[in-house]
Scaffold this active site. Structure first.
Site, mmCIF file in Angstrom:
data_model
loop_
_atom_site.group_PDB
_atom_site.id
_atom_site.type_symbol
_atom_site.label_atom_id
_atom_site.label_comp_id
_atom_site.label_asym_id
_atom_site.label_seq_id
_atom_site.Cartn_x
_atom_site.Cartn_y
_atom_site.Cartn_z
ATOM 1 C CG ASP A 1 -0.363 -0.550 2.472
ATOM 2 O OD1 ASP A 1 0.884 -0.522 2.585
ATOM 3 O OD2 ASP A 1 -1.110 -0.993 3.351
ATOM 4 C CG HIS B 1 -6.346 -1.972 8.420
ATOM 5 N ND1 HIS B 1 -6.446 -0.753 9.058
ATOM 6 C CD2 HIS B 1 -5.042 -2.321 8.526
ATOM 7 C CE1 HIS B 1 -5.256 -0.395 9.505
ATOM 8 N NE2 HIS B 1 -4.389 -1.335 9.198
HETATM 9 P P1 PGA Z 1 1.217 -2.135 12.920
HETATM 10 O O1 PGA Z 1 0.157 -1.907 11.756
HETATM 11 O O2 PGA Z 1 2.092 -3.248 12.478
HETATM 12 O O3 PGA Z 1 1.944 -0.836 13.003
HETATM 13 O O4 PGA Z 1 0.435 -2.464 14.158
HETATM 14 C C1 PGA Z 1 -0.533 -2.997 11.267
HETATM 15 C C2 PGA Z 1 -1.449 -2.528 10.170
HETATM 16 O O5 PGA Z 1 -1.982 -1.423 10.275
HETATM 17 O O6 PGA Z 1 -1.636 -3.284 9.200
#
Ligand code: PGA
Length: 237
Positions: A63, A133
């Site tokens: 993304d 998500h």
């Molecule tokens: P994080 O984010 O690894 O910083 O917890 C996970 C995500 O938002 O997919």
């Protein structure tokens, strides 16, 4: 689905690197899909130390923020470069990223999807947001979704504001992301979650019925899903 519970973040990262390296050693020209965020940092640190040959590996990132220049400190390209790409011998041409500043965003997304079709992903590594998500596929995302421009959930923007001087208003409201169907097309999926703040969503995603409200819950349908958790993220399962 295989669930591996580790005792802490360091062990989670060790198990994750073991998994990824096994895939690379099995297939020297493996195609990987890799995430950003706090969770995979330990994996990347350990991967770099192993001095694996990445010369034939291809990497797709999952993304990118809409409207951010790739060289901005907050772009996901910048993150991947800082924490992984600049430390491994991957040729620049083997790195695929979404351009958040593309003039024609639909075309950018369509072409990314086409590139992935042409270069099917062997292993995609995912983190999970507190709202469930995966990539930036927020609650409500269709199972059939492909690479596209999406609106970010306020909770996601709040969580990510730590990278934007803790100012939610500085976090872009939109992002480009591979879709759920793009993720599900990978041959293997590795989902990583760490910390108590992920314990509820991990239970929802893995133990409750599949729901559009929890995008990660569709991962259960994948025939090669491995989940690595630390003890805190596994507390409710
Ligand atoms: P994080 O984010 O690894 O910083 O917890 C996970 C995500 O938002 O997919």
């Amino acid at each position: 689905m295989k669930i591996i519970i580790t005792k802490n973040y360091n062990d989670l990262s060790s198990k994750a690197v073991e998994f990824v390296v096994k895939e690379i050693l099995r297939k020297k020209s493996a195609i990987l899909g890799l995430p950003t965020g706090g969770t995979p940092m330990g994996l990347y640190r350990k991967l770099i130390k192993m001095k694996i040959d990445f010369s034939k590996i291809k990497i797709f990132t999952l993304d990118e923020y809409y409207g951010l220049d790739k060289n901005s400190n907050n772009s996901y390209y910048y993150y991947m470069k800082k924490y992984l790409f600049s430390h491994i011998n991957i040729p620049e041409k083997n790195i695929y990223t979404l351009n958040g500043k593309a003039k024609n965003i639909d075309k950018e997304c369509y072409q990314y999807e086409k590139l992935i079709k042409k270069n099917p992903i062997d292993l995609i590594v995912l983190g999970i947001g507190k709202d469930g998500h995966i990539g930036f596929n927020e609650p409500g995302s269709s199972l059939n979704s492909k690479t596209r421009l999406v609106n970010l959930d306020p909770s996601t923007r709040k969580a990510n504001s730590i990278y934007f001087n803790n100012k939610i208003e500085n976090v872009p409201k939109k992002a480009l992301t591979v879709g759920i169907s793009t993720i599900m097309s990978a041959k293997k999926i590795l989902l990583l979650a760490s910390g108590i703040e992920k314990a509820d969503i991990i239970r929802n995603a893995l133990k409750e019925d599949m729901s559009k409200d929890v995008p990660a819950s569709v991962l259960k349908l994948h025939s090669h899903l491995t989940v690595i958790l630390d003890n805190r993220a596994s507390l409710n399962i």
